[in-house]
Scaffold this active site. Structure first.
Site, PDB file in Angstrom:
ATOM      1  N   LYS A  99       6.540  -1.468   1.890  1.00  0.00           N
ATOM      2  CA  LYS A  99       5.322  -0.978   2.557  1.00  0.00           C
ATOM      3  C   LYS A  99       4.223  -2.010   2.313  1.00  0.00           C
ATOM      4  CE  LYS A  99       3.118   3.491   3.404  1.00  0.00           C
ATOM      5  NZ  LYS A  99       3.153   3.380   4.855  1.00  0.00           N
TER       6      LYS A  99
ATOM      7  N   ARG B  98       7.382   3.668  -5.209  1.00  0.00           N
ATOM      8  CA  ARG B  98       7.566   2.850  -3.998  1.00  0.00           C
ATOM      9  C   ARG B  98       6.578   1.678  -3.971  1.00  0.00           C
ATOM     10  NH1 ARG B  98       7.680   5.827   1.734  1.00  0.00           N
ATOM     11  NH2 ARG B  98       5.436   5.919   1.381  1.00  0.00           N
TER      12      ARG B  98
ATOM     13  N   GLU C 275      12.940   4.043  13.453  1.00  0.00           N
ATOM     14  CA  GLU C 275      11.915   5.028  13.099  1.00  0.00           C
ATOM     15  C   GLU C 275      10.793   4.938  14.111  1.00  0.00           C
ATOM     16  OE1 GLU C 275      10.112   4.082   9.257  1.00  0.00           O
ATOM     17  OE2 GLU C 275      10.243   1.942   9.646  1.00  0.00           O
TER      18      GLU C 275
ATOM     19  N   TYR D 159       0.816  -1.211   0.000  1.00  0.00           N
ATOM     20  CA  TYR D 159       0.000   0.000   0.000  1.00  0.00           C
ATOM     21  C   TYR D 159       0.847   1.257   0.000  1.00  0.00           C
ATOM     22  CZ  TYR D 159       0.512   1.250   5.004  1.00  0.00           C
ATOM     23  OH  TYR D 159       0.987   1.643   6.223  1.00  0.00           O
TER      24      TYR D 159
HETATM   25  N1  PDD Z   1       3.182   5.978   6.815  1.00  0.00           N
HETATM   26  N2  PDD Z   1       7.846   4.860   8.196  1.00  0.00           N
HETATM   27  C1  PDD Z   1       6.751   4.083   8.191  1.00  0.00           C
HETATM   28  C2  PDD Z   1       6.802   2.769   8.876  1.00  0.00           C
HETATM   29  C3  PDD Z   1       5.582   4.537   7.544  1.00  0.00           C
HETATM   30  O1  PDD Z   1       4.480   3.763   7.513  1.00  0.00           O
HETATM   31  C4  PDD Z   1       5.575   5.806   6.924  1.00  0.00           C
HETATM   32  C5  PDD Z   1       4.368   6.327   6.219  1.00  0.00           C
HETATM   33  C6  PDD Z   1       6.752   6.581   6.958  1.00  0.00           C
HETATM   34  C7  PDD Z   1       6.842   7.931   6.300  1.00  0.00           C
HETATM   35  O2  PDD Z   1       6.816   7.784   4.903  1.00  0.00           O
HETATM   36  P1  PDD Z   1       6.357   8.967   3.937  1.00  0.00           P
HETATM   37  O3  PDD Z   1       7.238  10.119   4.234  1.00  0.00           O
HETATM   38  O4  PDD Z   1       6.593   8.412   2.593  1.00  0.00           O
HETATM   39  O5  PDD Z   1       4.905   9.275   4.208  1.00  0.00           O
HETATM   40  C8  PDD Z   1       7.874   6.064   7.607  1.00  0.00           C
HETATM   41  C9  PDD Z   1       1.943   6.369   6.170  1.00  0.00           C
HETATM   42  C10 PDD Z   1       1.686   7.806   6.277  1.00  0.00           C
HETATM   43  C11 PDD Z   1       0.825   5.528   6.681  1.00  0.00           C
HETATM   44  O6  PDD Z   1       1.050   4.348   6.840  1.00  0.00           O
HETATM   45  O7  PDD Z   1      -0.273   6.036   6.872  1.00  0.00           O
END
Ligand code: PDD
Length: 301
Positions: free
Chosen positions: A163, A60, A196, A41
């Site tokens: 993801k 991605r 993270e 996703y």
């Molecule tokens: N989450 N790390 C994880 C584990 C994440 O799920 C996300 C994003 C990020 C930040 O990624 P980005 O800058 O590409 O949004 C880092 C999204 C927002 C979610 O799962 O809702």
């Protein structure tokens, strides 16, 4: 019928290209996304009615799919077309300024069993909903994180840089953080280094150095993280990808997290202890201002 009051009348779901109201947006119990988290996703948002950095998110998505051996059945153009249609329809329901867009591809339904060849075809779901404003106090005062015992999946297990729909590891971590009354958790890797938070990348400031853990630490390569590294370097800031320990995190001058929907969010407490004087720091604020400027410029082009 489940209670879907959370998915208010202003949300829509595109299922394999068919726009569906939330109460009718259902999935088979035999779908592998439901059974095993066998899905990938992406999440992005709109600024000025346009999905932000959509190409980077689709890159991605393809990277995630390839990593789990899934050959996506739709072209990028088709997915973009479904997003455009969905956005047009959801905008007719509300005058929200910003929308949340979640694209999910599951390996589909089939006879129960782990073997992916049992699937009889993929399913594509795109969720559109107004994006509520993030509590302004979070930006003004910062949020609090706790370092959890739940470690991030090792890269050799389920690589966090994919993801996928299997976020149970992170669900366990945020559950532990919420039990302590915190906003979110910080997850370490098996070596004890910071990776993270459960859905955002993490950064520290030490003097004039701005540091975020490298992707090899076992984390999702965030699109916001990548943009901010570039913006920082362009502005001659000292940005580095480097491992650091939870002790370094707690004693940093500034801490912040980044994600598409939250942009740059200050963190002012770790494990109940204040970071520096407990107020969002100047470098965090500067980076957020630079990021906002980048969003504005990207929307113009
Ligand atoms: N989450 N790390 C994880 C584990 C994440 O799920 C996300 C994003 C990020 C930040 O990624 P980005 O800058 O590409 O949004 C880092 C999204 C927002 C979610 O799962 O809702």
């Amino acid at each position: 019928m489940p209670n879907l009051s959370f998915a208010n009348q202003s949300s829509l779901v595109s299922i394999n290209g068919v726009i569906t109201p939330p109460e009718e947006a259902t999935v088979s119990v035999f779908d592998r996304g439901f059974l095993y988290g066998d899905s990938v996703y992406e999440v992005t948002l709109t600024y000025d009615d346009t999905p932000f950095l959509l190409d980077a998110h689709l890159d991605r998505l393809w990277h995630s799919a390839t990593s789990i051996g899934m050959d996506i059945n739709w072209s990028r153009e088709k997915i973009k077309e479904y997003i455009d249609t969905g956005l047009k329809e959801v905008r007719a329901l509300t005058d929200s300024k910003r929308y949340y867009i979640r694209v999910i591809i599951t390996r589909g339904a089939g006879e129960i069993g782990l073997d992916p060849t049992l699937s009889n075809g993929q399913n594509l779901f795109i969720i559109f909903k107004p994006l509520p404003e993030i509590n302004p106090a979070y930006y003004k005062d910062g949020v609090d994180l706790v370092v959890t015992d739940v470690i991030r999946n090792p890269k050799m297990a389920m690589d966090p840089n994919v993801k996928s729909g299997n976020y149970l590891n992170n669900v366990m971590a945020i559950r532990a953080a919420k039990e302590k009354g915190a906003y979110d958790a910080v997850m370490l890797n098996e070596k004890g280094f910071v990776t993270e938070s459960t859905s955002a990348n993490i950064w520290i400031v030490l003097g004039d150095k701005i540091i975020t853990p490298p992707i090899e630490a076992g984390l999702l390569g965030g699109i916001t993280r990548k943009s901010l590294i570039r913006i920082g370097l362009e502005n001659e800031l000292k940005i580095k990808e480097q491992n650091f320990s939870p002790e370094t995190l707690s004693s940093a001058d500034e801490v912040f997290i980044t994600s598409s929907t939250r942009e740059v969010l200050p963190v002012t407490k770790i494990n109940g202890e204040l970071i520096a004087n407990g107020a969002p720091g100047p470098i965090t604020k500067k980076l957020h201002a630079l990021y906002k400027e980048f969003v504005k410029e990207s929307c113009k082009s």
